[in-house]
Design an enzyme around this catalytic site. Structure first.
Site, PDB file in Angstrom:
ATOM      1  N   SER A  56      17.778  38.529  21.828  1.00 42.01           N
ATOM      2  CA  SER A  56      18.193  39.344  22.969  1.00 42.01           C
ATOM      3  C   SER A  56      19.540  38.895  23.503  1.00 42.01           C
ATOM      4  CB  SER A  56      17.143  39.261  24.084  1.00 42.01           C
ATOM      5  OG  SER A  56      15.940  39.858  23.677  1.00 42.01           O
ATOM      6  N   GLY A 108       0.812  -1.207   0.000  1.00 42.84           N
ATOM      7  CA  GLY A 108       0.000   0.000   0.000  1.00 42.84           C
ATOM      8  C   GLY A 108       0.844   1.255   0.000  1.00 42.84           C
ATOM      9  N   SER A 109       0.297   2.328  -0.575  1.00 48.37           N
ATOM     10  CA  SER A 109       0.968   3.622  -0.507  1.00 48.37           C
ATOM     11  C   SER A 109       0.770   4.199   0.898  1.00 48.37           C
ATOM     12  CB  SER A 109       0.393   4.562  -1.561  1.00 48.37           C
ATOM     13  OG  SER A 109       0.669   4.071  -2.860  1.00 48.37           O
ATOM     14  N   THR A 144      12.468  49.011  19.698  1.00 44.75           N
ATOM     15  CA  THR A 144      13.365  47.949  20.145  1.00 44.75           C
ATOM     16  C   THR A 144      13.993  48.380  21.457  1.00 44.75           C
ATOM     17  OG1 THR A 144      15.374  48.808  19.099  1.00 44.75           O
ATOM     18  CG2 THR A 144      13.928  47.424  17.727  1.00 44.75           C
ATOM     19  N   ASP A 149      -1.269  -8.247   0.913  1.00 41.58           N
ATOM     20  CA  ASP A 149       0.005  -8.267   0.196  1.00 41.58           C
ATOM     21  C   ASP A 149       0.427  -9.694  -0.123  1.00 41.58           C
ATOM     22  OD1 ASP A 149       0.385  -5.476   0.224  1.00 41.58           O
ATOM     23  OD2 ASP A 149       1.166  -5.556   2.258  1.00 41.58           O
ATOM     24  N   HIS A 154      -0.572   0.634   9.523  1.00 41.84           N
ATOM     25  CA  HIS A 154      -1.829   1.000   8.868  1.00 41.84           C
ATOM     26  C   HIS A 154      -2.834   1.552   9.868  1.00 41.84           C
ATOM     27  CE1 HIS A 154      -0.441  -2.483   6.187  1.00 41.84           C
ATOM     28  NE2 HIS A 154      -0.249  -1.375   5.505  1.00 41.84           N
ATOM     29  N   ASP A 193       9.236  35.000  24.185  1.00 43.05           N
ATOM     30  CA  ASP A 193      10.388  34.447  24.893  1.00 43.05           C
ATOM     31  C   ASP A 193      11.282  35.493  25.535  1.00 43.05           C
ATOM     32  OD1 ASP A 193      11.437  35.552  22.615  1.00 43.05           O
ATOM     33  OD2 ASP A 193      12.759  33.862  22.142  1.00 43.05           O
ATOM     34  N   CYS A 194      10.973  36.770  25.324  1.00 41.62           N
ATOM     35  CA  CYS A 194      11.864  37.832  25.801  1.00 41.62           C
ATOM     36  C   CYS A 194      11.970  37.849  27.324  1.00 41.62           C
ATOM     37  CB  CYS A 194      11.383  39.190  25.288  1.00 41.62           C
ATOM     38  SG  CYS A 194      12.454  40.571  25.766  1.00 41.62           S
TER      39      CYS A 194
END
Length: 593
Positions: free
Chosen positions: A467, A58-59, A521, A116, A231, A423-424
């Protein structure tokens, strides 16, 4: 949850387009679109081949197996629809019409799934009935579903199929006969064990969101499924565990001889093995690397096993499955002599887009020995200067400023979450805590340059991101500029000296960032501080100017940073996070002096 969105929602189009892409990336292969067969162009065989190795199924398991078609591996692959076996007619067409005419036989390597096995089996028998020499090797390597549950069906086929195809393909390229190729394939199966685990189900293109939701609900939040098939089939159990616990359970299923339901291959300590860690398709390379490290660590410490080769990556996927399989191949003797051992066959070169380029055998075999990653600490140790400060005054000022940074973390994070990536605040807090820890363990000296060097060293190891880089550049330059003002005799580091050094450091920073006051900034706080200190020599006045500059960024149109390209209007209501964080430190610094 696995994504229920796809770039191509039509599963038929997805399969055909994927197969066609292989002919674009490997010009030596062709595509029989009607029968979904990828096969090597007859002109790509430089020497007569005794055996043509084929595979298929199978794909949805890309790059296996269409991506394995190429010199040194498969002669052809037959693809079904997603997770469904190709028909016997497709396989028969491959065996009778898509293999090199000079081939003296064909070997079909098939995963052990009923569809298969039956469809390939019918095609093999049909080919034999018209005089073709064809053999079939069925690969069953999964131990997640043990003997009791699998019954007469036997072990399911998992990522070990890729290794069997590689072994047989390499043998075929060496001109070995059909029987020898088939025997080595069966020998490999007898020495293979695999087990998989996944965090959730996959989503198949074309299925509705409701169907995707139903699939997901089969595995609740916080659980990992052990023994999951390729699968979407259920495994043997659901666990709530961490990575070390999961890996420990998986390795026990693979290697514990006392587990009579799963002890398919007896592997002793120090035996030669090959380790394959296969991505189901939805696991990031970062996490797969962490998985690899954990597996190798436990193999070494718990089982005294050091793999001769470690293959990790995408070999036999399950669409977007967020999981992985562990496959261990015991390196048994093929009996075919030099150049045809299992290890040499795995190492043999291939030209197929789906087989990752591996480390050369010479690199694996070389004894690099143990070495320390030494560095010359003397090169990093700053020289003493004659610029003097009061150690206690400097310590008190730093503590005051750093504590204000830590206290302001929640506000800074809130501002940065609205206009940035959030995240600063955490980054500034991490740096502040690092310097405070350094101050607790080491007393500052009366040398301004040496003290700056200590602070910079902490910043470089505790702060990352934009930073962290800006602060490290600026403070390194500050230490350098202070040294530029060092004289032959001891003298105090006056506010004027600090101001001059800070001003020169600002110019150095401009080489690495275009940020200027008015761009929203941290420069909106830093520049007013430096300019005011240089003009007045008063630290408190300079800190007040920094705070005013930071406050003025509220509503300021951003010209740099994430907000510029993400958009939105949240910046109108909050000041710049970096400017606020710096102004808090400078305010506290002035208060502590």
């Amino acid at each position: 949850m696995s994504a229920a969105k796809h770039f191509v929602d039509d599963p038929t189009q997805a399969v055909l387009s994927s197969l066609h892409s292989i002919t674009l990336t490997n010009p030596s292969v062709l595509c029989d679109e009607e029968n979904k067969i990828i096969y090597r162009h007859p002109a790509s065989f430089s020497e007569p081949s005794n055996v043509a190795v084929i595979c298929g199924g199978g794909s949805g398991h890309e790059p296996g197996f269409a991506g394995f078609v190429g010199d040194g591996l498969l002669a052809a692959c037959v693809a079904g629809t997603i997770f469904a076996s190709p028909s016997a007619q497709q396989v028969r067409t491959c065996l009778l019409h898509r293999l090199p005419p000079q081939a003296q036989g064909a070997l079909a390597v098939v995963t052990n799934y009923t569809g298969d096995v039956l469809n390939f089996g019918m095609a093999v028998e049909k080919a034999r009935s018209v005089g073709k020499k064809v053999e079939m090797v069925i690969v069953g390597d999964d131990v997640g579903v043990g003997r009791a549950k699998s019954g007469k069906v036997g072990r399911r086929g998992l990522s070990g199929t890729a290794l069997v195809a590689k072994l047989c393909g390499a043998l075929a390229a060496k001109g070995v006969g059909l029987d020898e190729c088939a025997n080595v394939g069966k020998l490999a199966v007898a020495n293979l064990v695999s087990v998989g685990a996944s965090l959730s189900r996959v989503h198949v293109p074309g299925r509705s969101k409701e169907e995707a939701k139903e699939e997901e609900e089969r595995l609740g939040p916080g659980l990992v499924e052990l023994g999951m098939g390729i699968h979407n089939e259920p495994g043997c159990k659901k666990l709530k565990t961490d990575l070390p616990g999961l890996v420990g359970t998986m390795l026990a299923q693979l290697l514990d001889p006392s587990d009579t339901d799963r002890a398919y291959v007896k592997i002793e300590k120090k035996e030669d093995i090959l380790l394959l860690i296969n991505n189901f398709g939805g696991t990031s390379n970062l996490e797969l690397g962490a998985v690899t490290t954990e597996i190798c660590s436990q193999l070494r410490t718990t089982y005294d096993l050091s793999p001769k080769r470690i293959l990790t990556g995408n070999y036999f996927g399950s669409l977007d499955g967020p999981g992985f399989t562990i496959t261990i191949l015991k390196l048994a003797d093929t009996g075919l002599g030099s150049g045809k051992s299992m290890l040499e066959l795995i190492d043999a070169p291939v030209e197929a887009i789906g087989w990752p380029i591996s480390i050369r055998p010479e690199t694996w075999e070389r004894d690099y020995g143990k070495t320390k990653q030494a560095r010359d600490e003397k090169d990093e140790r700053p020289k003493a200067s004659n610029l003097k400060v009061n150690p206690q005054t400097m310590k008190n000022a730093l503590r005051s400023g750093l504590k204000r940074v830590i206290d302001a973390e929640s506000d800074v994070t809130k501002y940065d979450t609205i206009v940035g990536d959030g995240d600063c605040g955490v980054g500034l807090k991490r740096g502040a805590e690092g310097i405070l820890k350094m101050l607790e363990g080491d007393d500052l000296s009366d040398d301004a340059v040496m003290n700056m060097a200590q602070i910079v060293a902490v910043i470089e190891t505790t702060m990352d991101g934009t930073s962290g880089a800006l602060y490290a550049i600026f403070l390194n330059s500050l230490a350098h500029q202070l040294r530029q003002q060092d004289g032959p005799s001891q003298s105090p580091a006056t506010p004027a000296i600090w101001a001059e050094a800070l001003s020169s450091s600002l110019k150095a920073l401009e080489k690495y960032t275009p940020a200027q006051p008015g761009d929203r900034t941290l420069m909106d706080a830093l520049c007013p501080f430096v300019e005011t200190l240089k003009r007045s020599g008063n630290t408190r006045e300079a800190a007040a100017a920094a705070k005013k500059g930071a406050d003025n960024t509220k509503g300021m149109t951003p010209k740099l940073g994430r907000t510029v390209y993400v958009g939105g209007t949240g910046w109108k209501d909050v000041p710049d996070a970096g400017a606020v964080g710096l102004s808090e430190f400078l305010t506290g610094l002035a208060e502590g002096m």
